[in-house]
Enzyme design. Structure first.
Site, PDB file in Angstrom:
ATOM      1  N   SER A 150     -54.646 -44.593  70.930  1.00 13.05           N
ATOM      2  CA  SER A 150     -54.276 -43.727  69.773  1.00 13.05           C
ATOM      3  C   SER A 150     -52.644 -43.088  69.759  1.00 13.05           C
ATOM      4  CB  SER A 150     -55.437 -42.320  70.029  1.00 13.05           C
ATOM      5  OG  SER A 150     -55.352 -41.924  68.839  1.00 13.05           O
ATOM      6  N   HIS A 187     -63.506 -45.020  67.401  1.00 13.25           N
ATOM      7  CA  HIS A 187     -62.225 -44.786  68.175  1.00 13.25           C
ATOM      8  C   HIS A 187     -62.002 -44.654  69.483  1.00 13.25           C
ATOM      9  CE1 HIS A 187     -57.905 -43.947  67.583  1.00 13.25           C
ATOM     10  NE2 HIS A 187     -58.145 -42.739  68.071  1.00 13.25           N
TER      11      HIS A 187
END
Length: 253
Positions: free
Chosen positions: A84, A233
């Site tokens: 991320s 994610h």
């Protein structure tokens, strides 16, 4: 800024870089799974974990921090894995200092301006008066007003620490709030990174999209991609064994 690190294992050096609101502890399971084959250096980025705070959260400074930390550890280069926001910091490191990165693994992130997904989280965090907190349960109750997902609250509360001056966030909430557009920004490049790159996508995540492929190929011409189906994610936490195997196979190939 020399960053706080936790180092385990022996062998080829591998930097692990966490995402927004996190710390090196977020990649602790991956570190443990890879420590039998690599010297794993798990870092806390600036304004996170046990590393120093500043008013600037730009990726150019994060990359410079990583270089300074590598210099302090005597590392000429290393393989780098980022998730991320940490993936964007890893991209910037490779693009700005290509000789310092031997191979690059990017977990569910793309080199584009990201969507503003954290505004509700920032609002909820800023609504808490730390001076009135009694304990973590009290903080969790207050966060519930703006964050319904218990997993997200538990993740954030890992960075709440009690000090002799009361409760404090380990991340620099003021800087992250003021500089949030910098967190969303794309890494900057004057030329491509020509080393081996692996993008690992969570099958259910929309952070890494097919429409990003032309830019990815422009910046990282040797990029490959893998998908871990059934993950979002937080793919490295949802299927750590699969994530670690894909990473190790790529780094050792």
């Amino acid at each position: 800024m020399i960053l706080h690190t936790d180092i385990t294992g022996q062998g080829t050096p591998l930097l692990l870089i966490h995402g927004l609101f996190g710390s090196g502890e977020n990649l602790g399971m991956i570190a443990r799974l890879l420590a039998d084959r690599f010297r794993v250096i798990n870092v806390d980025l600036r304004n996170h974990g046990r590393s120093g705070h500043s008013d600037d959260v730009s990726y150019s400074l994060m990359a410079a921090d990583l270089v300074e930390t590598m210099d302090a550890l005597g590392l000429e280069n290393a393989a780098v894995l980022g998730h991320s926001m940490g993936g964007k910091a890893a991209m910037q490191l490779a693009l700005s200092y290509p000789t310092r990165v031997s191979k690059l693994v990017l977990a569910d992130i793309s080199p584009v301006v990201s969507q503003a997904r954290h505004l509700g989280i920032l609002d909820a965090l800023n609504s808490i008066d730390l001076t009135t907190l009694h304990d973590r349960k009290d903080a969790d109750r207050q966060l519930q007003q703006g964050i319904s997902d218990a997993g997200t609250r538990a993740f954030l509360l890992k960075s709440l620490q009690k000090t002799e001056h009361g409760f404090q966030w380990r991340f620099n909430l003021a800087a992250l709030t003021a500089q949030y557009q910098q967190v969303l920004a794309a890494p900057q490049a004057t030329s491509a990174y020509d080393g081996p790159v692996l993008f690992i996508k969570g099958g259910n995540s929309d952070y890494l999209l097919a429409e990003h492929q032309p830019l990815i190929q422009q910046l990282f011409p040797k990029a490959r991609a893998k998908i871990i189906e059934g993950t979002g994610h937080w793919l490295h936490a949802e299927k750590p064994a699969a994530f670690a195997k894909i990473t190790a196979d790529f780094l050792l190939s």
